[in-house]
Design a protein around this motif. Structure first.
Motif, mmCIF file in Angstrom:
data_model
loop_
_atom_site.group_PDB
_atom_site.id
_atom_site.type_symbol
_atom_site.label_atom_id
_atom_site.label_comp_id
_atom_site.label_asym_id
_atom_site.label_seq_id
_atom_site.Cartn_x
_atom_site.Cartn_y
_atom_site.Cartn_z
ATOM 1 N N LEU A 458 0.806 -1.219 0.000
ATOM 2 C CA LEU A 458 0.000 0.000 0.000
ATOM 3 C C LEU A 458 0.837 1.266 0.000
ATOM 4 C CD1 LEU A 458 -2.658 -0.993 2.691
ATOM 5 C CD2 LEU A 458 -2.948 -1.021 0.210
ATOM 6 N N GLY A 459 2.144 1.120 0.274
ATOM 7 C CA GLY A 459 2.977 2.301 0.425
ATOM 8 C C GLY A 459 2.637 3.059 1.689
ATOM 9 N N ALA A 460 2.180 2.343 2.722
ATOM 10 C CA ALA A 460 1.761 2.969 3.983
ATOM 11 C C ALA A 460 2.816 2.738 5.053
ATOM 12 C CB ALA A 460 0.428 2.383 4.426
ATOM 13 N N ASP A 461 2.678 3.422 6.171
ATOM 14 C CA ASP A 461 3.575 3.223 7.310
ATOM 15 C C ASP A 461 3.352 1.835 7.903
ATOM 16 O OD1 ASP A 461 4.582 5.801 7.063
ATOM 17 O OD2 ASP A 461 3.024 6.642 8.382
ATOM 18 N N PRO A 462 4.406 1.220 8.454
ATOM 19 C CA PRO A 462 4.266 -0.127 9.024
ATOM 20 C C PRO A 462 3.197 -0.232 10.099
ATOM 21 C CG PRO A 462 6.577 0.461 8.803
ATOM 22 C CD PRO A 462 5.795 1.701 8.493
ATOM 23 N N ASP A 463 2.978 0.853 10.847
ATOM 24 C CA ASP A 463 1.975 0.815 11.918
ATOM 25 C C ASP A 463 0.609 1.339 11.466
ATOM 26 O OD1 ASP A 463 2.793 3.390 11.565
ATOM 27 O OD2 ASP A 463 3.014 3.864 13.704
ATOM 28 N N SER A 464 0.435 1.506 10.153
ATOM 29 C CA SER A 464 -0.832 2.011 9.633
ATOM 30 C C SER A 464 -1.948 0.992 9.850
ATOM 31 C CB SER A 464 -0.710 2.323 8.146
ATOM 32 O OG SER A 464 -1.981 2.616 7.587
ATOM 33 N N ALA A 465 -3.118 1.497 10.245
ATOM 34 C CA ALA A 465 -4.274 0.617 10.447
ATOM 35 C C ALA A 465 -4.699 -0.058 9.150
ATOM 36 C CB ALA A 465 -5.444 1.413 11.033
ATOM 37 N N LEU A 466 -4.368 0.569 8.026
ATOM 38 C CA LEU A 466 -4.749 -0.009 6.734
ATOM 39 C C LEU A 466 -4.071 -1.347 6.494
ATOM 40 C CD1 LEU A 466 -4.608 3.169 4.453
ATOM 41 C CD2 LEU A 466 -6.653 1.945 5.204
ATOM 42 N N SER A 467 -2.892 -1.547 7.063
ATOM 43 C CA SER A 467 -2.144 -2.778 6.817
ATOM 44 C C SER A 467 -2.869 -4.003 7.346
ATOM 45 C CB SER A 467 -0.742 -2.683 7.439
ATOM 46 O OG SER A 467 -0.831 -2.531 8.845
ATOM 47 N N TRP A 468 -3.792 -3.819 8.292
ATOM 48 C CA TRP A 468 -4.610 -4.952 8.754
ATOM 49 C C TRP A 468 -6.080 -4.777 8.399
ATOM 50 C CZ3 TRP A 468 -8.564 -3.634 11.907
ATOM 51 C CH2 TRP A 468 -8.455 -2.458 12.661
ATOM 52 N N ALA A 469 -6.529 -3.526 8.260
ATOM 53 C CA ALA A 469 -7.952 -3.299 7.985
ATOM 54 C C ALA A 469 -8.337 -3.769 6.584
ATOM 55 C CB ALA A 469 -8.280 -1.819 8.142
ATOM 56 N N LEU A 470 -7.478 -3.519 5.597
ATOM 57 C CA LEU A 470 -7.827 -3.916 4.235
ATOM 58 C C LEU A 470 -7.783 -5.438 4.041
ATOM 59 C CD1 LEU A 470 -6.197 -1.052 2.124
ATOM 60 C CD2 LEU A 470 -8.615 -1.443 2.635
ATOM 61 N N PRO A 471 -6.748 -6.146 4.514
ATOM 62 C CA PRO A 471 -6.825 -7.614 4.433
ATOM 63 C C PRO A 471 -8.027 -8.163 5.202
ATOM 64 C CG PRO A 471 -4.585 -6.925 4.919
ATOM 65 C CD PRO A 471 -5.450 -5.705 5.036
ATOM 66 N N ALA A 472 -8.435 -7.439 6.248
ATOM 67 C CA ALA A 472 -9.586 -7.890 7.033
ATOM 68 C C ALA A 472 -10.865 -7.887 6.218
ATOM 69 C CB ALA A 472 -9.753 -6.999 8.271
ATOM 70 N N VAL A 473 -10.908 -7.108 5.131
ATOM 71 C CA VAL A 473 -12.092 -7.115 4.266
ATOM 72 C C VAL A 473 -12.326 -8.528 3.718
ATOM 73 C CG1 VAL A 473 -13.037 -6.277 2.087
ATOM 74 C CG2 VAL A 473 -11.899 -4.682 3.649
ATOM 75 N N ILE A 474 -11.243 -9.161 3.278
ATOM 76 C CA ILE A 474 -11.352 -10.537 2.774
ATOM 77 C C ILE A 474 -11.693 -11.486 3.920
ATOM 78 C CG2 ILE A 474 -10.087 -12.441 1.713
ATOM 79 C CD1 ILE A 474 -10.843 -10.228 -0.219
ATOM 80 N N GLY A 475 -11.076 -11.269 5.085
ATOM 81 C CA GLY A 475 -11.377 -12.117 6.232
ATOM 82 C C GLY A 475 -12.833 -12.020 6.657
ATOM 83 N N LEU A 476 -13.368 -10.809 6.659
ATOM 84 C CA LEU A 476 -14.774 -10.618 7.031
ATOM 85 C C LEU A 476 -15.708 -11.261 6.000
ATOM 86 C CD1 LEU A 476 -14.699 -6.927 8.319
ATOM 87 C CD2 LEU A 476 -14.986 -9.011 9.687
ATOM 88 N N ALA A 477 -15.341 -11.145 4.718
ATOM 89 C CA ALA A 477 -16.153 -11.778 3.676
ATOM 90 C C ALA A 477 -16.179 -13.291 3.874
ATOM 91 C CB ALA A 477 -15.608 -11.426 2.292
ATOM 92 N N LEU A 478 -15.028 -13.854 4.207
ATOM 93 C CA LEU A 478 -14.952 -15.299 4.446
ATOM 94 C C LEU A 478 -15.814 -15.698 5.643
ATOM 95 C CD1 LEU A 478 -13.771 -18.103 3.954
ATOM 96 C CD2 LEU A 478 -11.793 -17.428 5.344
ATOM 97 N N ILE A 479 -15.690 -14.961 6.730
ATOM 98 C CA ILE A 479 -16.475 -15.282 7.934
ATOM 99 C C ILE A 479 -17.969 -15.161 7.663
ATOM 100 C CG2 ILE A 479 -17.006 -14.520 10.279
ATOM 101 C CD1 ILE A 479 -14.041 -13.686 10.519
ATOM 102 N N ALA A 480 -18.359 -14.076 6.997
ATOM 103 C CA ALA A 480 -19.776 -13.880 6.689
ATOM 104 C C ALA A 480 -20.310 -15.010 5.812
ATOM 105 C CB ALA A 480 -19.989 -12.535 6.000
ATOM 106 N N GLY A 481 -19.513 -15.430 4.835
ATOM 107 C CA GLY A 481 -19.934 -16.518 3.971
ATOM 108 C C GLY A 481 -20.053 -17.837 4.718
ATOM 109 N N LEU A 482 -19.088 -18.106 5.604
ATOM 110 C CA LEU A 482 -19.144 -19.343 6.392
ATOM 111 C C LEU A 482 -20.367 -19.345 7.309
ATOM 112 C CD1 LEU A 482 -15.373 -19.760 7.362
ATOM 113 C CD2 LEU A 482 -16.657 -21.088 5.679
ATOM 114 N N VAL A 483 -20.646 -18.197 7.920
ATOM 115 C CA VAL A 483 -21.835 -18.102 8.787
ATOM 116 C C VAL A 483 -23.098 -18.352 7.970
ATOM 117 C CG1 VAL A 483 -23.241 -16.520 10.152
ATOM 118 C CG2 VAL A 483 -20.756 -16.583 10.477
ATOM 119 N N GLN A 484 -23.169 -17.770 6.780
ATOM 120 C CA GLN A 484 -24.331 -17.997 5.921
ATOM 121 C C GLN A 484 -24.467 -19.478 5.583
ATOM 122 O OE1 GLN A 484 -24.128 -16.400 1.948
ATOM 123 N NE2 GLN A 484 -26.361 -16.293 1.758
ATOM 124 N N GLY A 485 -23.325 -20.129 5.304
ATOM 125 C CA GLY A 485 -23.362 -21.553 5.006
ATOM 126 C C GLY A 485 -23.862 -22.375 6.176
#
Length: 523
Positions: A458-485
């Motif tokens: 991302l070209g962001a600082d190592p301690d930037s919240a984006l470094s975990w928040a954006l990958p979490a988008v995929i993680g949340l999608a996975l969790i939501a899909g598993l819950v739906q299943g």
């Protein structure tokens, strides 16, 4: 026990399973609309050759300092070819517009398939929407340069959203022609540059240094793989169109291997040509200085201003072709999910005139328009200024989408192994399963590197919240899909049993002449 095509192996278990899943019955996309050429052009358009050569390659050289980029493309070509050995064999048994999640559900179960479905929908949507940001900025720059028109980036971006949405409503063969013409022109321009670079090399002459294994040292190699694998995105889309071909068991594997071979060779040679033009020892500092202008900086002194201007224009049309390709894929995933109860049933409808997944196309158009509008509202800089909203739309969307696709490929590799092992075909398919295991391990390694170094991507600082928040988008999608299943499994077991079966489940119920009820998952 050996496994053959689905129509052969499955008919031995259930006489009803000879029903075709791709011949255009109710709740199926229209068949016989794509041949080898049309399917190949459709999936290759997502690679956007000029966008990779002008955008991805300079970033990999400059940010990661990796001279041996050509070797990375060769290595990834091998990994993805190994992945496709099992993936292609799976495509002979499963014909479903929800390719990734259909394959994963057949091997790992309906709940895993539901999780994969939502990840795929989010990942491909992010890839497409992200391109609108850089597309709008580049078009705005061209209008300012050639027409002296001051146009905000979001205006051409929204115009592109509407045009892509309209084409997505039309027949896929029309889209294939549009994509094919743009793709072939892009490839021709890059080949011309490659030849010019080889015939007129930089100060270090015609050097093969970029192919030396010694160039792949340092901590940046794993992250560089994350950049480069995005260049291959598109080949895995071939099974999404399986229902729209006359011979999916033949055409889908053929197109996947052709696409991987072409992309690996084409990008390896093109990245090598960049090192030759600048010089192997100069390519990193020059890339850091020129950034996305590297290709045009090296082209102008060799091929002139006119050629460079044409390349600028085709850079834009290539991005348009990529957005159209991703749009088609998202629409088909939405169609498949609507058909199987993972989205409202309205998404399982096709347009009467073309047989295309119209409701899914409208959904993606609406999502794209909303996201572009949201980023536009946060942009108060003058036109032509590459502000954070513009670049973040492209960078965030691209990296989130690439992470999702990498994880889907890794899961699909595991699913292939389980699918054939459960059917007693592990010995007969041993070499395919071994290839899938190797590919899956390599893809997991790349996924780990992607998450670990997301701040670098991302070209962001190592301690930037984006470094975990954006990958979490995929993680949340996975969790939501598993819950739906899990919810479907508990409350609507008959719907859960259909996840991944596509048109086959509907046709089996129709043939049985009974209301939908719980059934065993077809092999």
């Amino acid at each position: 026990m050996t496994t053959g095509s689905s129509s052969t192996s499955e008919s031995r278990r259930d006489p009803r399973s000879g029903i075709s899943t791709f011949k255009g019955q109710d709740r199926a996309l229209r068949a016989d609309r794509l041949g080898t050429a049309g399917l190949l052009l459709s999936v290759l358009a997502a690679t956007a050759p000029l966008m990779v050569v002008a955008g991805v390659m300079p970033t990999t050289f400059g940010v990661m300092g990796i001279v041996g980029q050509p070797l990375l493309f060769v290595a990834l070509g091998v990994v993805l070819a190994l992945f496709s050995v099992g993936y292609a064999e799976m495509s002979r048994h499963v014909h479903n517009a929800g390719a990734f999640y259909a394959y994963i559900s057949r091997g790992l179960g309906g709940t895993a398939g539901a999780g994969a479905a939502l990840v795929a929908l989010v990942a491909y949507s992010a890839l497409q929407v992200g391109i609108y940001g850089i597309f709008g900025f580049e078009v705005s720059g061209l209008l300012d340069t050639y027409l002296d028109a001051d146009v905000a980036w979001w205006i051409p971006a929204l115009a592109c959203v509407l045009v892509v949405g309209a084409l997505g409503w039309l027949k896929i063969d029309v889209n294939a022609r549009v994509l094919g013409v743009l793709l072939l022109i892009e490839v021709a321009l890059v080949v011309v540059f490659d030849v010019a670079a080889v015939t007129d090399p930089g100060r270090e002459g015609l050097s093969l240094h970029a192919f030396s294994p010694a160039t792949l040292t340092g901590a940046g190699v794993g992250t560089a793989l994350c950049y480069c694998i995005a260049a291959f995105t598109g080949f895995e889309q071939a099974p999404v169109y399986a229902e729209e071909t006359s011979r999916p068991a033949v055409l889908v594997p053929r197109v996947m291997f052709l696409a991987i071979g072409f992309v690996a060779v084409f990008f390896a040679l093109s990245s090598w040509a960049l090192t030759v033009a600048a010089g192997p020892h100069a390519i990193v500092p020059v890339a850091r200085e020129q950034s996305a202008g590297l290709l045009f900086f090296l082209t102008e002194p060799r091929l002139g201003t006119t050629f460079t201007d044409v390349m600028h224009v085709l850079f834009v049309t290539g991005m348009f072709a990529a957005t159209l390709s991703f749009h088609n894929v998202v629409a088909r995933y939405a169609f498949a999910m609507g058909r199987e109860g993972l989205l409202p049933a309205a998404f399982s409808r096709t347009t009467g005139t073309s047989g295309a997944p119209g409701t899914g196309s409208l959904l993606q158009t609406a999502v794209s328009a909303i996201v572009v509008a949201a980023f536009a509202l946060t942009d108060d800089a003058p036109a032509g200024d590459p502000t954070a909203p513009v670049l973040h739309l492209f960078t965030w969307g691209g990296n989130v989408g690439a992470l999702g696709v990498i994880l889907l490929m890794a899961a699909a590799s595991l699913s292939v192994i389980v699918f054939f092992a459960r059917r007693g075909a592990a010995r007969a398919q041993f070499w395919r399963l071994a290839a899938s295991a190797l590919a899956g391990a390599a893809l997991l390694f790349i996924a780990v590197c992607t998450v670990k170094d997301f701040d670098v991507l991302l070209g962001a600082d190592p301690d930037s919240a984006l470094s975990w928040a954006l990958p979490a988008v995929i993680g949340l999608a996975l969790i939501a899909g598993l819950v739906q299943g899990l919810v479907l499994h508990s409350r609507r077991p008959e719907a859960h049993a259909r996840i991944g079966l596509g048109n086959e489940a509907f046709q089996l119920d129709k043939a049985a002449g009974s209301a939908p009820g719980p059934r065993h998952r077809a092999p």
